[in-house]
Scaffold this active site. Structure first.
Site, PDB file in Angstrom:
ATOM      1  NE  ARG A 252     -34.065 -36.335  36.162  1.00 13.36           N
ATOM      2  CZ  ARG A 252     -33.042 -36.763  35.438  1.00 13.36           C
ATOM      3  NH1 ARG A 252     -33.175 -36.907  34.127  1.00 13.36           N
ATOM      4  NH2 ARG A 252     -31.866 -37.031  36.004  1.00 13.36           N
TER       5      ARG A 252
ATOM      6  CB  SER B 278     -28.407 -39.610  25.695  1.00 14.17           C
ATOM      7  OG  SER B 278     -29.017 -38.918  26.748  1.00 14.17           O
TER       8      SER B 278
ATOM      9  CG  ASP C 243     -31.751 -43.825  35.797  1.00 15.69           C
ATOM     10  OD1 ASP C 243     -32.707 -43.818  35.005  1.00 15.69           O
ATOM     11  OD2 ASP C 243     -30.661 -43.284  35.537  1.00 15.69           O
TER      12      ASP C 243
ATOM     13  CG  HIS D 140     -26.554 -41.615  30.260  1.00 19.11           C
ATOM     14  ND1 HIS D 140     -27.292 -40.737  31.011  1.00 19.11           N
ATOM     15  CD2 HIS D 140     -26.720 -41.205  28.959  1.00 19.11           C
ATOM     16  CE1 HIS D 140     -27.870 -39.836  30.218  1.00 19.11           C
ATOM     17  NE2 HIS D 140     -27.545 -40.108  28.971  1.00 19.11           N
TER      18      HIS D 140
ATOM     19  CG  HIS E 180     -26.683 -36.187  38.409  1.00 21.58           C
ATOM     20  ND1 HIS E 180     -26.295 -35.043  37.756  1.00 21.58           N
ATOM     21  CD2 HIS E 180     -27.530 -36.835  37.571  1.00 21.58           C
ATOM     22  CE1 HIS E 180     -26.898 -34.999  36.584  1.00 21.58           C
ATOM     23  NE2 HIS E 180     -27.654 -36.065  36.434  1.00 21.58           N
TER      24      HIS E 180
HETATM   25  N1  AMX Z   1     -21.889 -45.636  44.149  1.00 20.99           N
HETATM   26  C1  AMX Z   1     -20.568 -45.856  44.382  1.00 20.99           C
HETATM   27  N2  AMX Z   1     -19.600 -44.992  44.012  1.00 20.99           N
HETATM   28  C2  AMX Z   1     -19.997 -43.835  43.465  1.00 20.99           C
HETATM   29  C3  AMX Z   1     -21.335 -43.522  43.252  1.00 20.99           C
HETATM   30  C4  AMX Z   1     -22.306 -44.495  43.604  1.00 20.99           C
HETATM   31  N3  AMX Z   1     -23.612 -44.314  43.381  1.00 20.99           N
HETATM   32  N4  AMX Z   1     -21.417 -42.301  42.687  1.00 20.99           N
HETATM   33  C5  AMX Z   1     -20.138 -41.868  42.543  1.00 20.99           C
HETATM   34  N5  AMX Z   1     -19.291 -42.785  43.005  1.00 20.99           N
HETATM   35  C6  AMX Z   1     -17.833 -42.756  42.962  1.00 20.99           C
HETATM   36  C7  AMX Z   1     -17.366 -42.686  41.521  1.00 20.99           C
HETATM   37  O1  AMX Z   1     -17.385 -43.969  40.914  1.00 20.99           O
HETATM   38  C8  AMX Z   1     -15.995 -42.089  41.674  1.00 20.99           C
HETATM   39  O2  AMX Z   1     -15.139 -43.115  42.116  1.00 20.99           O
HETATM   40  P1  AMX Z   1     -13.597 -43.209  41.590  1.00 20.99           P
HETATM   41  O3  AMX Z   1     -12.984 -41.893  41.936  1.00 20.99           O
HETATM   42  O4  AMX Z   1     -13.056 -44.363  42.353  1.00 20.99           O
HETATM   43  O5  AMX Z   1     -13.699 -43.432  40.106  1.00 20.99           O
HETATM   44  C9  AMX Z   1     -16.185 -41.110  42.837  1.00 20.99           C
HETATM   45  O6  AMX Z   1     -17.344 -41.577  43.566  1.00 20.99           O
HETATM   46  C10 AMX Z   1     -16.426 -39.682  42.412  1.00 20.99           C
HETATM   47  O7  AMX Z   1     -17.535 -39.634  41.563  1.00 20.99           O
HETATM   48  P2  AMX Z   1     -18.451 -38.326  41.481  1.00 20.99           P
HETATM   49  O8  AMX Z   1     -17.577 -37.174  41.100  1.00 20.99           O
HETATM   50  O9  AMX Z   1     -19.283 -38.189  42.705  1.00 20.99           O
HETATM   51  O10 AMX Z   1     -19.450 -38.706  40.303  1.00 20.99           O
HETATM   52  P3  AMX Z   1     -19.220 -38.633  38.730  1.00 20.99           P
HETATM   53  O11 AMX Z   1     -19.642 -37.273  38.292  1.00 20.99           O
HETATM   54  O12 AMX Z   1     -17.865 -39.089  38.333  1.00 20.99           O
HETATM   55  O13 AMX Z   1     -20.247 -39.727  38.213  1.00 20.99           O
HETATM   56  C11 AMX Z   1     -22.293 -40.900  38.153  1.00 20.99           C
HETATM   57  C12 AMX Z   1     -21.632 -39.533  38.243  1.00 20.99           C
HETATM   58  C13 AMX Z   1     -23.803 -40.719  37.972  1.00 20.99           C
HETATM   59  C14 AMX Z   1     -21.769 -41.635  36.904  1.00 20.99           C
HETATM   60  C15 AMX Z   1     -21.984 -41.707  39.429  1.00 20.99           C
HETATM   61  O14 AMX Z   1     -22.568 -41.049  40.535  1.00 20.99           O
HETATM   62  C16 AMX Z   1     -22.484 -43.146  39.373  1.00 20.99           C
HETATM   63  O15 AMX Z   1     -21.776 -44.004  38.857  1.00 20.99           O
HETATM   64  N6  AMX Z   1     -23.722 -43.436  39.897  1.00 20.99           N
HETATM   65  C17 AMX Z   1     -24.310 -44.761  39.792  1.00 20.99           C
HETATM   66  C18 AMX Z   1     -24.849 -45.012  38.384  1.00 20.99           C
HETATM   67  C19 AMX Z   1     -26.085 -44.174  38.119  1.00 20.99           C
HETATM   68  O16 AMX Z   1     -27.014 -44.112  38.904  1.00 20.99           O
HETATM   69  N7  AMX Z   1     -26.126 -43.548  36.931  1.00 20.99           N
HETATM   70  C20 AMX Z   1     -27.317 -42.777  36.468  1.00 20.99           C
HETATM   71  C21 AMX Z   1     -27.094 -41.287  36.467  1.00 20.99           C
HETATM   72  C22 AMX Z   1     -28.298 -40.568  35.941  1.00 20.99           C
HETATM   73  C23 AMX Z   1     -28.468 -40.800  34.468  1.00 20.99           C
HETATM   74  O17 AMX Z   1     -27.643 -40.413  33.663  1.00 20.99           O
HETATM   75  N8  AMX Z   1     -29.520 -41.468  34.051  1.00 20.99           N
END
Ligand code: AMX
Length: 441
Positions: free
Chosen positions: A327, A241, A373, A271, A318
């Site tokens: 947070r 964002s 979140d 996000h 994250h």
């Molecule tokens: N559950 C399951 N799998 C997860 C995970 C979770 N909570 N967090 C990361 N992974 C997976 C990724 O999907 C990725 O899988 P892939 O290689 O098969 O595509 C792998 O682990 C590596 O990811 P990463 O390097 O640890 O994370 P990232 O930097 O690519 O992504 C984030 C970060 C937040 C998008 C990811 O942790 C996620 O999807 N979390 C769940 C959604 C969430 O809570 N989002 C809110 C974030 C905070 C915000 O912006 N408000």
């Protein structure tokens, strides 16, 4: 010129002169290298942006102008009888760079109250959408409808001098922040409370008035809104964002257009939409297990089921953080103080015990810990706000504070249009064979 605008201008001029000197002497210093993987995988870890309002440390979490969340809770002015910081104070801190006095915060509250009028056509634009439209879509449509009020767009069309960009962005930012709670509350009451709208209360602070217009008069809920609006406001510059607002603003799209772009990004489930996903996920788990207090073993099984279905566990992980998000901790403290026996809140705490070891066992996941979140929705449900599809709008109302403070800085510092270089895989293959270079020179 108003006091805040005047102070901002002085600070920004001094900073611009300092940055000019820094770049003159050190502009060619190398601050990192970019690997091929980073270009393909979300540019993680590339330092390529300047955002003055806050800084994220992977171990420690966010600092706003050098202050942690517990420090802000201690140092920022509060509402009478309250213990949580007023978001007006955080905005002042992010914009000016100094902690505000009680008078400064009162002044911000007054300015926002004066600027809070929302023109009728904005409500009409919202009303033109089917009532079941997702609240984030209604929110973005409303922000776009507000764009008719942009000082920046008007003055640019009249031939504004580039030295004045910051001034018009400042005015738009203050208007937008002031108007957003009314628009957001309107969407909530429209969709979930049969269109029974509540008029603003001009005696209340920004977040307190927002709670009032949403229909929550409990003083504890108002305190929650003050905390919520403070902790969601900013998370340095690279998140979707903030980065979207920064990028779109760099094309001199006015603050309304820029903010709408950021809110479209916030509406993504990886996000800001994650806050609705967390509560949805827990409600579905409870329904599946036919209980409102699942045991840790039951939660563990459900987490494994979620992962086996190729879904993420919402609220965990994250891109930058590698520890529990402060947070999350701030909200946990709020829960312990105000609702330690709430079943949903206790489930969130049990999830916090169960999920990290499971994610830790999956080598690919870089951060097994909860983010902001994972907790927010459960606190809202406690006070009766069960409509989880609405939660990201609350996040968006808070996020306006950080991204608008940043946008004022970007224009005051004269940042140019943002335009990183991209490559094709065809070029990458040629470069690997030594037949071309990848730097676009
Ligand atoms: N559950 C399951 N799998 C997860 C995970 C979770 N909570 N967090 C990361 N992974 C997976 C990724 O999907 C990725 O899988 P892939 O290689 O098969 O595509 C792998 O682990 C590596 O990811 P990463 O390097 O640890 O994370 P990232 O930097 O690519 O992504 C984030 C970060 C937040 C998008 C990811 O942790 C996620 O999807 N979390 C769940 C959604 C969430 O809570 N989002 C809110 C974030 C905070 C915000 O912006 N408000």
């Amino acid at each position: 010129m108003g006091i805040i605008k005047d102070t901002f201008k002085q600070k920004a001029d001094a900073a611009a002169a300092e940055i000019k000197d820094i770049l003159k002497e050190h502009g060619n210093k190398v601050i990192g290298e970019v690997t091929l993987s980073q270009a393909y995988q979300g540019m993680r870890g590339i330092t390529g942006l300047v955002s003055e309002t806050s800084l994220l440390d992977s171990q420690e979490g966010i600092r706003f102008r050098g202050y942690t969340i517990p420090e802000l809770q201690q140092k920022l002015p509060k509402a009478p009888g309250g213990t949580e910081p007023l978001p007006e104070g955080l905005f002042y801190l992010m914009l000016i760079g100094d902690l505000p006095t009680k008078d400064d915060v009162e002044h911000v509250t007054n300015v926002w109250q004066r600027r809070s009028h929302v023109p009728n056509h904005v409500f009409e634009a919202i009303e033109a959408l089917p009532v079941n439209t997702h609240p984030m879509t209604q929110f973005v449509v409303a922000i776009m409808a507000l764009q008719t009020e942009s000082h920046f767009a008007k003055r640019y069309a009249e031939g504004m001098n580039k030295k004045d960009y910051w001034d018009a962005v400042f005015d738009d930012s203050m208007d937008l922040i002031a108007r957003l709670p009314r628009v957001a509350a309107y969407i909530y009451r429209r969709k979930y409370k049969d269109g029974e709208h509540i008029q603003p209360n001009g005696l209340l602070d920004w977040a307190g008035n927002f709670a009032h217009m949403l229909g929550y008069e409990d003083e504890e809920f108002k305190e929650l809104m003050r905390l919520y609006m403070t902790i969601h406001a900013d998370h340095e510059g690279g998140n979707v964002s903030a980065h979207a607002v920064h990028l779109v603003g760099s094309a001199l799209a006015d603050p309304y257009l820029s903010f709408a772009a950021g809110m479209n990004g916030l509406a993504g489930p990886l996000h800001g939409l994650a806050n609705q996903e967390v509560v949805k996920w827990i409600f579905e788990m409870n329904e599946d297990l036919k209980t409102d207090s699942p045991t840790k073993d039951q939660i563990a099984e459900y987490v494994k089921k979620t992962l086996s279905e190729g879904k993420v566990v919402p609220g965990y992980g994250h891109a930058v953080l590698r520890k529990t998000d402060p947070r999350f901790t701030a909200q946990m403290e709020f829960g312990k103080k105000h609702m330690p026996d709430d079943k949903l809140v206790q489930t969130v705490w049990n999830v916090y015990e169960v999920v990290p070891p499971i994610l830790q066992s999956m080598a690919k996941i870089k951060n097994p810990w909860p983010n902001v979140d994972a907790h927010s929705g459960s606190l809202l449900v406690h006070y009766g706000m069960v409509e989880y599809e609405y939660y990201t709008v609350l996040f968006g109302v808070s996020r306006v504070l950080g991204v608008m403070a940043s946008l004022c800085w970007s224009r005051a510092l004269g940042f140019p249009i943002e335009r990183p270089k991209s490559v094709t895989t065809e070029l990458v293959k040629k470069w690997l064979k030594g037949e071309d270079n990848i730097w676009g020179e």
